[in-house]
Design an enzyme around this catalytic site. Structure first.
Site: not given
Ligand code: OSB
Ligand code: MG
Length: 355
Positions: A122, A148, A150, A175, A200, A225, A249, A277
């Site tokens: 990520s 991934k 952000k 995400d 996400e 998430d 998670k 994570g």
């Protein structure tokens, strides 16, 4: 941390969290990690609130009761509302203790079947696109199985477009950490052109309804998430069609027992899972590896190498991802030694609670 990590809710470079060490009468020790941050930006809990929760309510409850199996903790903790990260920290420590008492790995105790798991990475938001492209290049070369990135308003479609120009084929996802609303549907629909594995948590934390509306309008699979805190959240999200994939998670759902139940539910409904994570230390990382060994964790998770985050981790050996694959350890419990010198060097506060 080695580098700052930026999401739509903020930038983090100092990681502060709680570690829970549980001891039984026979001298066995188990470890758990409270995956909170200093501020309640990702979730309503924060390190001080969760550790107070453990100290004042959860630990005394554990000490007052005799526990034969860690699955019993869920019902014991249930009267206390939410505080899932706090609950999970002590529950995880007791799972590790239980596995060590039985001389089996935590993965085996949880019913894990995979001896190797695939891992992605990520990557945080960067103000300079070239920095992000270099970060991607480095991680692709290291062999991570998916990238991934952000996103947030103003750092989304263009960023993905530039990544895809350079890497038309890599397994890629984004995400948003809740940064959008349904008013952004047209913008989010543009992401359908880039063959993303998933988006996400585009919409509000906790939301299930608006995500269902959005999923009806976009092709890119939605992965939830921040909307998932329990088995019932997953059940409702599946029923509503709010997502096609779940990021699990352990902390966010209150522990490993709830994680196992969610895993079963997703398996029955053909919803693939992957393990998210929280920039964990090696202890939380080891718990993530153990849960990822369950059968329906079929997509690469976020449990990258220790060295991706830390100058020095607090476990021995450190977590090392090779060619995007992690070996699930066979040793008893979490399967890594806690490096007490390193833990003590970084400890700012310590509380002991006894029977
Ligand atoms: O949204 O998955 C998230 C880190 C902190 C809080 C929330 C998230 C993340 C990450 C990083 O994406 C995952 C990791 O590398 O541990
Ligand atoms: Mg996320």
């Amino acid at each position: 941390m080695k580098n700052p990590f930026t999401t739509s809710f903020g930038t983090q470079q100092v990681r502060e969290f709680g570690l829970i060490e549980v001891k039984n009468d026979e001298g066995f020790t188990g470890w758990g990690e409270c995956v909170t941050s200093r501020e309640p930006l990702y979730i309503e809990e924060f390190t001080e609130s969760s550790l107070l929760m453990v100290e004042k309510f959860l630990a005394p409850l554990v000490l007052e009761n005799s526990i034969n199996h860690p699955d019993e903790l869920e019902a014991l903790f249930k009267p206390f509302k939410r505080n899932n990260l706090a609950k999970s920290s002590i529950e995880g420590a007791i799972w590790d203790l239980y596995a060590k008492e039985n001389n089996i790995s935590l993965a085996e105790a949880l019913g894990g079947v995979q001896s190797n798991v695939e891992v992605g990475v990520s990557l945080g938001i960067e103000s300079d696109i070239n920095v992000l492209l270099n970060n991607i290049e480095e991680k692709v070369e290291e062999g991570y199985k998916r990238i991934k990135v952000k996103i947030k308003p103003g750092k989304d479609v263009d960023v993905v477009d530039q990544i895809r120009q350079k890497y038309p084929e890599i397994p890629l996802m984004v995400d948003a950490n809740s940064a959008y609303t349904l008013e952004d549907t047209e913008l989010l629909r543009k992401l359908d052109n880039y063959n993303l594995m998933m988006i996400e948590q585009p919409l509000a934390s906790g939301d299930i309804i608006d995500h269902a509306h959005l999923q009806n309008k976009i092709k890119t699979p939605i992965c939830l998430d921040e909307s998932i805190h329990s088995y019932d959240d997953v059940r409702q999200a599946i029923e509503m069609g709010s997502c096609k994939i779940i990021n699990l998670k352990v902390g966010r759902v209150g522990g490993l027992t709830q994680s196992k139940k969610i895993h079963e539910l997703c398996k029955e409904n053909n919803i693939p899972l992957w393990c998210g994570g929280m920039l964990e230390s090696g202890i939380g990382r080891a718990h993530n590896i153990a849960i990822t060994s369950l059968e329906n964790f079929t997509l690469p998770g976020d449990t990258a190498s220790s060295s991706r985050y830390w100058h020095k981790d607090i476990i021995t050996p450190e977590v090392v991802v090779k060619h995007g694959i992690l070996e699930v350890p066979n040793g008893a419990g979490i399967g890594y030694e806690v490096n007490m010198d390193e833990v003590l060097k970084n400890t700012t506060d310590k509380i002991t609670i006894k029977k």
